[in-house]
Design a protein around this motif. Structure first.
Motif, PDB file in Angstrom:
ATOM      1  N   LYS B  39       0.838  -1.205   0.000  1.00 56.04           N
ATOM      2  CA  LYS B  39       0.000   0.000   0.000  1.00 56.04           C
ATOM      3  C   LYS B  39       0.871   1.252   0.000  1.00 56.04           C
ATOM      4  N   THR B  40       0.214   2.379  -0.174  1.00 58.87           N
ATOM      5  CA  THR B  40       0.947   3.639  -0.209  1.00 58.87           C
ATOM      6  C   THR B  40       1.370   4.043   1.198  1.00 58.87           C
ATOM      7  N   ALA B  62       8.762   9.473  -2.721  1.00 55.27           N
ATOM      8  CA  ALA B  62       8.139   9.106  -3.996  1.00 55.27           C
ATOM      9  C   ALA B  62       8.709   9.986  -5.096  1.00 55.27           C
ATOM     10  N   ILE B 145      10.757   1.182  -0.539  1.00 53.40           N
ATOM     11  CA  ILE B 145       9.691   2.028  -1.089  1.00 53.40           C
ATOM     12  C   ILE B 145       9.937   2.177  -2.589  1.00 53.40           C
ATOM     13  N   LYS B 148       6.909   5.330  -6.540  1.00 48.69           N
ATOM     14  CA  LYS B 148       5.625   6.017  -6.405  1.00 48.69           C
ATOM     15  C   LYS B 148       5.180   6.152  -4.952  1.00 48.69           C
ATOM     16  N   ARG B 150       5.080   3.647  -2.704  1.00 47.86           N
ATOM     17  CA  ARG B 150       4.380   2.456  -2.231  1.00 47.86           C
ATOM     18  C   ARG B 150       5.377   1.574  -1.475  1.00 47.86           C
ATOM     19  N   VAL B 152       6.907  -1.801  -0.782  1.00 45.59           N
ATOM     20  CA  VAL B 152       6.889  -3.092  -1.467  1.00 45.59           C
ATOM     21  C   VAL B 152       7.483  -4.208  -0.609  1.00 45.59           C
TER      22      VAL B 152
END
Lengths: 137, 175, 642
Positions: B39-40, B62, B145, B148, B150, B152
């Motif tokens: 998720k972000t 990001a 991260i 974008k 997110r 991971v």
């Protein structure tokens, strides 16, 4: 006298990093109640059902861990600005999963827990059937 | 019926026995992972934790290029043990940002002077607020991260020397 | 030399247990009656040897023999002697040695004192006891040797976990183990009865004192443990529904059910198979508890050394003994005739409902405790804690309490509902009065469960004394007093629990020297903070002056203790006990502005929880003495007549 106190205080704070606990004092509302007793009761009820992350099998309401203190403080502060306890619980579950809540969540994996008492009592009655004699006429 | 009931206790016990055996074979790892992986990143803005590095704002994670977000503290022993691996990652060109948990600037400065400074930015999370928002349950932890913003991958505990190639691979995959 | 002597004693006890089992096996199955003559002396010798082994381990701890690994790992020469002594069982190996010691002593006691049982069942029981002991001896000898040496000897030990350095360690584990492991006797009785196919009223009468004895000690052990956790953990909680606590509660629930069903069997020759089942379950729960606590498959707040490899060993023992007993049950219980049936309105029914509800609570505690393990198998982590157990077990326990009040007022065989209802009139009136009063005083301020808890406590308190109503108190048998006191104890304990959760006042404060704090009716003045030193710790101690109303001030000294040998800090709460409650004060950390954190609770009537526990155990003791005395009297009379 004061020096001795200070010495021991130093001893305590020096020992802290060894144990892997932060030397920073606790967050403002970690050990301070909300002045409004209604809100405090709400916060307390929530804290008793949130599991401490860094300790073994304790709620954050009965833990000395610094992270538990930070979570207590955060919960009290959010309750004070009007957030609902269940909203905070959902927010925490979104981050840590169902594990963080001692209060069983609506997750289907927990449904058997609620069925258990009825199953057990049913099984017991089944065992009892036939053991009790009908009332004599 | 009576026959069935007579053997029921043994049946139940065998079930519990299997459960205990499985519990022993696969011991509870006790690791509580963040459910935010995939998720972000939640939005946050933290002041600087060290004298010679800026603070950290979530949007700075990001920027199109994968980054490593390290959660550490100067008072945490495994964090010191992890420092050489982070330096090695920085040498490989990985951009590492950090959040210092429940810390104070002089302590962070001393820690970095002693164990090296692989970080681009270091945010100070004095009340563990951002740590909780990230779903992190201790120090040290590291998040990969993507460009974008997110999350991971989450690495719980210190990064060992043999974890370094895996972390590099995760960063590469995040591209 | 002491360590070697201890190890030899342990090996000899192991050999004797093996011999005991072999003799019983050949004697009973092979029909060689003459072999059985030496079983009882062997059981006594085995008990004696294991006591010697345990005494030698205590001696090693008292002498701080740093060439023994266990002493090095768990003791320190600077420790006060009480903790050197109690530290013997404050670790895995020592506590397992205590476990087998209790088992050996129980076996010797059964060999020496059991007279009521048929000879073949008696021998089979001793065989069963030897079989269980054998596994645990093997566990000690092959996986947890307490007498292992290290070479070269260490300069000093690593100390005992500071949380355990408390007088509670001298009392709680031995009492709990006496109860926990004492249940092995009931287990062996069940095995003996199944093997010799003798499940009847005489068997139940023989088993009852052993069950009662173990249950009394288990009750005391749990009560003591709860109070210890209450003052040591420093948050005012006395029960956390933690896996380790549940592990001690489950055998207690099973033993409580067994205690009542054994009475039905002894008096009315009903519930035969069920009583045998409960006897098996009770000690099985002790073993399951030990496994859960030591294998580390569940996390707990309470201090315990865990080790998965040893967990495997215990699991094998568990499978062998519990699986074997349940298989024997399935195989043999068909031969046990169904006991006498009974009427719907009768004391038998009341006791059966008691058993049903206790077993349901036991099942729920077991399921709840293990549920996280089950979901873990599906890759899902969950927590089951107080909110679940309170909500599920709480209401069932309240119903159980009501049945407990009604049971003794109902006759055996058959009774009339209207008559029972009339006997329950006074408690019912008290309950209605309590509901009205509480609704008026505290509606909406206290939770539903504490509300009904208080109501039930009052009604059941009255109901439990009702069996003495209109009776000649001088001619009432002692065991009836025992029952009344034990039931009253349940009501007292429930009242304490309900009061604590309904009326506790919590005050968290940050104070400077000279400040004062208000908590409930109490005013606390923070006079000073000063360092003090103990035998193996240093502490910061606060001096507080507590005043209530216009009363005389009382000094309180909560501490924050630092143990250098384990680099650990513990909080030492200051407790002030009054007839109507307890003031509980904990000294916390120093805040950034130089103020000190204080956690203060005023807990009305909280002490009733443990007072109730003591009453329950006292009632059990009176019942035990009453029953046994009557047995002796009958025997004397017979002898006099002959």
């Amino acid at each position: 006298m004061r020096i001795l106190v200070a010495l021991i205080a130093i001893l305590f704070s020096v020992s802290a990093p060894v144990m892997g606990q932060s030397a920073l004092p606790p967050a403002p509302y970690a050990n301070r109640q909300i002045s409004d007793p209604v809100l405090e009761r709400k916060a307390k009820a929530l804290m008793e059902t949130i599991r401490c992350l860094t300790c073994q099998s304790q709620s954050i309401a009965d833990s000395d861990a610094s992270m538990a203190g930070d979570m207590r403080s955060q919960i009290r502060e959010r309750i004070m600005v009007g957030e609902e306890p269940e909203h905070i619980r959902a927010w925490l579950i979104e981050r840590y999963g169902d594990w963080v809540s001692y209060e069983p969540t609506a997750n289907p994996i927990l449904w058997p827990l609620w069925a258990a008492p009825f199953l057990l009592i049913g099984l017991g009655l089944l065992l009892l059937r036939g053991r009790i004699r009908r009332k004599r006429k | 019926m009576r026959k069935l009931l007579i053997w029921l206790p043994l049946g139940l016990f065998l079930g519990f026995f299997a459960l205990f055996a499985s519990g022993l074979l696969k011991p509870d790892d006790r690791v509580i992972t963040s459910k935010l992986v995939g998720k972000t990143l939640p939005a946050f803005s933290l002041p600087a934790a060290a004298s010679d590095r800026p603070g950290l704002v979530s949007t700075e994670l990001a920027t199109g290029k994968p980054r490593l977000l390290n959660i550490f503290a100067s008072w945490c022993l495994p964090c010191a043990a992890e420092a050489p691996q982070l330096l090695a990652l920085a040498q490989e060109g990985v951009e590492i940002d950090a959040i210092a948990i429940r810390d104070a600037r002089p302590d962070v400065d001393r820690f970095l002077a002693r164990y090296g400074n692989p970080y681009s930015r270091i945010g100070l999370d004095a009340r563990s607020g951002v740590q909780i928002a990230l779903g992190s349950s201790g120090v040290p932890e590291s998040f990969v991260i993507d460009g974008k913003g997110r999350i991971v991958y989450q690495h719980v505990g210190d990064i060992r020397a043999d974890d370094v190639p895996m972390i590099l691979q995760r960063l590469k995959d995040a591209r | 030399m002491i360590a070697e002597a201890g190890l030899i004693a342990l090996w000899l006890a192991f050999a004797l247990a093996l011999l005991q089992l072999t003799l019983v096996g050949f004697g009973l199955a092979g029909g060689k009656q003459e072999l059985l003559g030496s079983v009882r002396p062997i059981a006594v010798a085995q008990g004696g040897l294991i006591v010697i082994a345990f005494a030698l381990l205590i001696a090693l701890f008292l002498r701080s023999d740093m060439s023994v690994l266990l002493v090095v790992n768990n003791s320190h020469s600077m420790k006060p002697w009480l903790y050197k002594f109690a530290g013997t069982w404050g670790n895995h190996e020592g506590s397992m040695l205590l476990w087998v010691t209790v088992m050996g002593v129980a076996g010797a006691a059964v060999a020496l004192f059991e007279r009521a049982l048929r000879r073949d069942t008696h021998m089979a029981t001793l065989g069963g006891q030897a079989a269980i002991s054998l596994g645990f001896y093997a566990f000690l000898l092959f996986a947890s040797n307490p007498f292992a040496r290290i070479d070269p000897p260490a300069a000093d030990g690593q100390g005992l976990n500071p949380l355990l350095q408390d007088p509670g360690l001298a009392f709680h584990p031995p009492t709990l183990y006496l109860g926990y492991v004492g249940l092995s006797v009931a287990f062996s009785f069940a095995i003996g009865a199944l093997l010799t196919r003798r499940v009847d009223a005489a068997f139940a009468r023989a088993m009852r004192p052993w069950v009662l004895g173990a249950w009394i000690l288990l009750t005391l052990g749990i009560t003591a443990g709860s109070y210890w956790a209450y003052y040591e953990l420093g948050w005012g909680g006395w029960w956390f529904w933690d896996p380790v606590e549940n592990a001690s509660l489950m055998p207690w629930l099973a033993a409580t059910a067994l205690l009542h069903s054994v009475t039905v069997l002894a008096t009315r020759d009903a519930l035969r198979a069920w009583t045998v089942m409960l006897a098996v379950i009770a000690f099985s729960m002790s073993m399951v508890g030990t496994f859960l606590v030591r294998s580390g498959i569940l996390t707990s707040v309470h201090a315990f050394a865990v080790d998965p490899e040893r967990g495997t060993f215990i699991l094998v023992l568990l499978g062998f003994y519990i699986g074997g007993a349940l298989a024997l049950f399935g195989w043999r219980v068909g031969a046990v005739r169904e006991g006498a049936p009974f009427e719907l309105v009768s004391r038998e029914t009341m006791l059966v409902v008691n058993n049903l509800l206790l077993t349901v609570i036991l099942g729920l505690v077991l399921i709840g405790t293990l549920y996280p393990l089950m979901t873990e198998a599906f890759g899902h982590k969950v927590s089951v804690g107080a909110p679940y157990f309170d909500r599920i077990a709480g209401p069932i326990a309240l119903i159980l309490m009501l049945v407990m009040a009604a049971g003794p007022l109902t006759r055996w065989r058959r009774d009339r509902l209207s008559v029972v209802a009339r006997r329950l009139l006074v408690p019912a009136v008290i309950a209605i009065f309590a509901v009205a009063l509480l609704a008026w005083v505290a509606w909406g301020r206290i939770g539903v469960l504490p509300f009904f808890g208080l109501v039930v406590a009052l009604a059941v308190g009255a109901g439990s004394i009702a069996p003495l109503w209109k009776r000649n108190l001088r001619r009432t048998p002692l065991f009836t007093y025992g029952m009344v006191i034990a039931h009253l104890g349940c009501a007292v304990s429930l009242a304490g629990m309900a009061c604590d959760s309904a009326f506790t006042v919590e005050k968290l404060a940050a104070v400077r020297v000279g400040d004062s704090v208000q908590a409930g009716d109490w005013t606390l003045q923070f006079n000073r903070i000063s360092p003090i030193a103990g035998d193996n710790w240093t502490a910061l101690q606060a001096d507080l002056e507590a005043v209530r109303g216009g009363g005389a001030p009382v000094m309180l000294h909560p501490q924050s203790r630092f143990f250098a040998s384990a680099a650990t800090t513990t909080t030492e709460a200051a407790l002030l006990t009054r007839w109507n409650g307890q003031l509980y004060v904990v000294l916390g950390q120093e805040a950034e502005d130089g103020r000190w954190q204080l956690r203060i609770w005023w807990k009305p009537f909280v002490t009733l929880i443990w007072l109730g526990g003591i009453l329950i155990a006292l009632g059990g003791a009176l019942a035990l003495i009453g029953r046994e005395r009557r047995g002796w009297q009958l025997k004397w009379r017979e002898r006099a007549a002959a």
